[in-house]
Write a protein that holds these residues in place. Structure first.
Motif, PDB file in Angstrom:
ATOM      1  N   CYS A  26       4.328   7.216  -5.058  1.00  0.00           N
ATOM      2  CA  CYS A  26       4.916   6.255  -5.051  1.00  0.00           C
ATOM      3  C   CYS A  26       5.827   5.048  -3.763  1.00  0.00           C
ATOM      4  O   CYS A  26       5.087   4.397  -3.478  1.00  0.00           O
ATOM      5  CB  CYS A  26       5.354   5.416  -6.613  1.00  0.00           C
ATOM      6  N   LYS A  27       6.568   5.894  -4.251  1.00  0.00           N
ATOM      7  CA  LYS A  27       7.370   5.640  -3.001  1.00  0.00           C
ATOM      8  C   LYS A  27       6.907   5.551  -1.620  1.00  0.00           C
ATOM      9  O   LYS A  27       7.044   4.191  -0.402  1.00  0.00           O
ATOM     10  CB  LYS A  27       9.173   6.107  -3.249  1.00  0.00           C
ATOM     11  N   LEU A  28       6.846   6.846  -0.616  1.00  0.00           N
ATOM     12  CA  LEU A  28       6.045   7.300   0.369  1.00  0.00           C
ATOM     13  C   LEU A  28       4.688   5.659   0.214  1.00  0.00           C
ATOM     14  O   LEU A  28       4.739   5.195   1.706  1.00  0.00           O
ATOM     15  CB  LEU A  28       5.969   8.123   0.191  1.00  0.00           C
ATOM     16  N   GLN A  29       4.522   5.731  -0.750  1.00  0.00           N
ATOM     17  CA  GLN A  29       2.513   4.588  -0.219  1.00  0.00           C
ATOM     18  C   GLN A  29       2.962   2.728   0.080  1.00  0.00           C
ATOM     19  O   GLN A  29       3.065   2.328   0.796  1.00  0.00           O
ATOM     20  CB  GLN A  29       2.069   5.119  -1.649  1.00  0.00           C
ATOM     21  N   ALA A  30       4.485   2.601  -0.763  1.00  0.00           N
ATOM     22  CA  ALA A  30       5.162   1.698  -0.498  1.00  0.00           C
ATOM     23  C   ALA A  30       5.132   1.881   0.597  1.00  0.00           C
ATOM     24  O   ALA A  30       5.911  -0.002   1.146  1.00  0.00           O
ATOM     25  CB  ALA A  30       6.304   1.345  -1.125  1.00  0.00           C
ATOM     26  N   VAL A  31       5.847   2.527   0.824  1.00  0.00           N
ATOM     27  CA  VAL A  31       6.639   2.549   2.850  1.00  0.00           C
ATOM     28  C   VAL A  31       5.454   1.828   3.686  1.00  0.00           C
ATOM     29  O   VAL A  31       5.623   1.205   4.616  1.00  0.00           O
ATOM     30  CB  VAL A  31       7.520   3.476   2.509  1.00  0.00           C
ATOM     31  N   GLU A  32       4.692   2.938   2.826  1.00  0.00           N
ATOM     32  CA  GLU A  32       2.914   3.144   4.366  1.00  0.00           C
ATOM     33  C   GLU A  32       2.711   1.624   4.522  1.00  0.00           C
ATOM     34  O   GLU A  32       2.607   1.299   5.262  1.00  0.00           O
ATOM     35  CB  GLU A  32       2.329   3.646   3.957  1.00  0.00           C
ATOM     36  N   LYS A  33       3.205   1.053   3.250  1.00  0.00           N
ATOM     37  CA  LYS A  33       2.839  -0.366   2.976  1.00  0.00           C
ATOM     38  C   LYS A  33       3.381  -2.047   3.311  1.00  0.00           C
ATOM     39  O   LYS A  33       2.861  -2.755   3.343  1.00  0.00           O
ATOM     40  CB  LYS A  33       1.347  -0.780   1.359  1.00  0.00           C
ATOM     41  N   LEU A  35       6.141  -2.851   1.813  1.00  0.00           N
ATOM     42  CA  LEU A  35       6.088  -3.647   0.865  1.00  0.00           C
ATOM     43  C   LEU A  35       7.498  -3.816   0.976  1.00  0.00           C
ATOM     44  O   LEU A  35       8.098  -3.404   0.542  1.00  0.00           O
ATOM     45  CB  LEU A  35       5.317  -3.252  -0.772  1.00  0.00           C
ATOM     46  N   THR A  36       8.129  -4.846   0.651  1.00  0.00           N
ATOM     47  CA  THR A  36       9.530  -5.655  -0.129  1.00  0.00           C
ATOM     48  C   THR A  36       9.085  -6.604  -1.166  1.00  0.00           C
ATOM     49  O   THR A  36       8.003  -7.032  -0.949  1.00  0.00           O
ATOM     50  CB  THR A  36       9.647  -6.137   1.204  1.00  0.00           C
ATOM     51  N   GLY A  37      10.050  -6.678  -1.953  1.00  0.00           N
ATOM     52  CA  GLY A  37      10.574  -7.753  -3.032  1.00  0.00           C
ATOM     53  C   GLY A  37       9.797  -7.492  -4.080  1.00  0.00           C
ATOM     54  O   GLY A  37       9.127  -6.765  -4.387  1.00  0.00           O
ATOM     55  N   ALA A  38       9.431  -8.762  -4.357  1.00  0.00           N
ATOM     56  CA  ALA A  38       7.921  -8.916  -5.797  1.00  0.00           C
ATOM     57  C   ALA A  38       7.063  -8.184  -5.541  1.00  0.00           C
ATOM     58  O   ALA A  38       6.812  -7.048  -6.411  1.00  0.00           O
ATOM     59  CB  ALA A  38       7.497  -9.828  -5.816  1.00  0.00           C
ATOM     60  N   PRO A  39       6.118  -7.879  -4.049  1.00  0.00           N
ATOM     61  CA  PRO A  39       4.991  -7.193  -4.237  1.00  0.00           C
ATOM     62  C   PRO A  39       5.600  -5.770  -4.418  1.00  0.00           C
ATOM     63  O   PRO A  39       4.726  -4.520  -4.783  1.00  0.00           O
ATOM     64  CB  PRO A  39       4.494  -7.265  -2.886  1.00  0.00           C
ATOM     65  N   LEU A  40       6.764  -5.246  -3.832  1.00  0.00           N
ATOM     66  CA  LEU A  40       7.169  -3.652  -4.080  1.00  0.00           C
ATOM     67  C   LEU A  40       7.602  -3.687  -5.550  1.00  0.00           C
ATOM     68  O   LEU A  40       7.227  -2.832  -6.080  1.00  0.00           O
ATOM     69  CB  LEU A  40       8.264  -3.847  -2.820  1.00  0.00           C
ATOM     70  N   THR A  41       7.866  -4.074  -6.085  1.00  0.00           N
ATOM     71  CA  THR A  41       8.590  -4.022  -7.807  1.00  0.00           C
ATOM     72  C   THR A  41       6.999  -4.103  -8.098  1.00  0.00           C
ATOM     73  O   THR A  41       6.889  -3.018  -9.270  1.00  0.00           O
ATOM     74  CB  THR A  41       9.490  -5.699  -8.262  1.00  0.00           C
ATOM     75  N   THR A  42       6.298  -4.893  -7.918  1.00  0.00           N
ATOM     76  CA  THR A  42       5.076  -4.705  -8.898  1.00  0.00           C
ATOM     77  C   THR A  42       4.255  -3.493  -8.500  1.00  0.00           C
ATOM     78  O   THR A  42       3.630  -2.885  -8.971  1.00  0.00           O
ATOM     79  CB  THR A  42       3.595  -5.805  -8.282  1.00  0.00           C
ATOM     80  N   PHE A  43       3.786  -2.984  -7.938  1.00  0.00           N
ATOM     81  CA  PHE A  43       2.986  -1.469  -6.961  1.00  0.00           C
ATOM     82  C   PHE A  43       4.318  -0.175  -7.505  1.00  0.00           C
ATOM     83  O   PHE A  43       3.038   0.602  -8.330  1.00  0.00           O
ATOM     84  CB  PHE A  43       3.451  -1.725  -5.445  1.00  0.00           C
ATOM     85  N   MET A  44       5.375  -1.000  -7.571  1.00  0.00           N
ATOM     86  CA  MET A  44       5.533   0.531  -7.737  1.00  0.00           C
ATOM     87  C   MET A  44       5.952   0.462  -9.545  1.00  0.00           C
ATOM     88  O   MET A  44       5.539   1.578 -10.104  1.00  0.00           O
ATOM     89  CB  MET A  44       7.371   0.230  -7.321  1.00  0.00           C
ATOM     90  N   GLN A  45       5.886  -0.446 -10.432  1.00  0.00           N
ATOM     91  CA  GLN A  45       5.567  -0.343 -11.709  1.00  0.00           C
ATOM     92  C   GLN A  45       4.001   0.280 -12.115  1.00  0.00           C
ATOM     93  O   GLN A  45       3.724   0.738 -12.894  1.00  0.00           O
ATOM     94  CB  GLN A  45       5.702  -2.216 -12.267  1.00  0.00           C
TER      95      GLN A  45
END
Length: 82
Positions: A26-33, A35-45
Motif C-alpha cells: 500500500c505504501k509503495l502504491q501511494a508513493v507511486e501515485k 498521494l499526500t494529505g487527505a487522498p493519501l489517508t483515504t487510499f491507505m485506509q
C-alpha cells in the motif's frame, strides 16, 4: 514426517502466496501515485481494509485455526501494507 521437517513446512505454509507477493505494498502504491494529505489517508485506509480482507480469505482457504490464523492474518497484512 519428522518434527524437523514439520516446523519449516508449517512456517512456509503461513507465508503469503506468490500471487500476493507480486503486488506492491500500500505504501509503495501511494508513493507511486504521489498521494499526500487527505487522498493519501483515504487510499491507505481502503488499501489496508482490502489487504485485511484478502489475508482473512487466504487464512480461511488454508483452513487455519487459532492462534495460527490470527498470526497469519497479522503477518500477511503487515507485509502488504508496508
Amino acid at each position: 514426517m519428522t518434527m524437523r521437517c514439520a516446523v519449516p513446512a508449517l512456517l512456509l505454509s503461513l507465508l503469503p502466496s506468490a500471487s500476493y507477493a507480486q503486488q506492491a505494498t500500500c505504501k509503495l502504491q501511494a508513493v507511486e501515485k504521489k498521494l499526500t494529505g487527505a487522498p493519501l489517508t483515504t487510499f491507505m485506509q481502503k488499501c489496508q481494509d482490502d489487504v485485511q480482507k484478502a489475508c482473512e480469505q487466504l487464512a480461511s482457504a488454508r483452513h487455519l485455526e487459532e492462534p495460527a490464523k490470527t498470526l497469519f492474518i497479522n503477518n500477511c497484512a503487515k507485509a502488504f501494507v508496508g
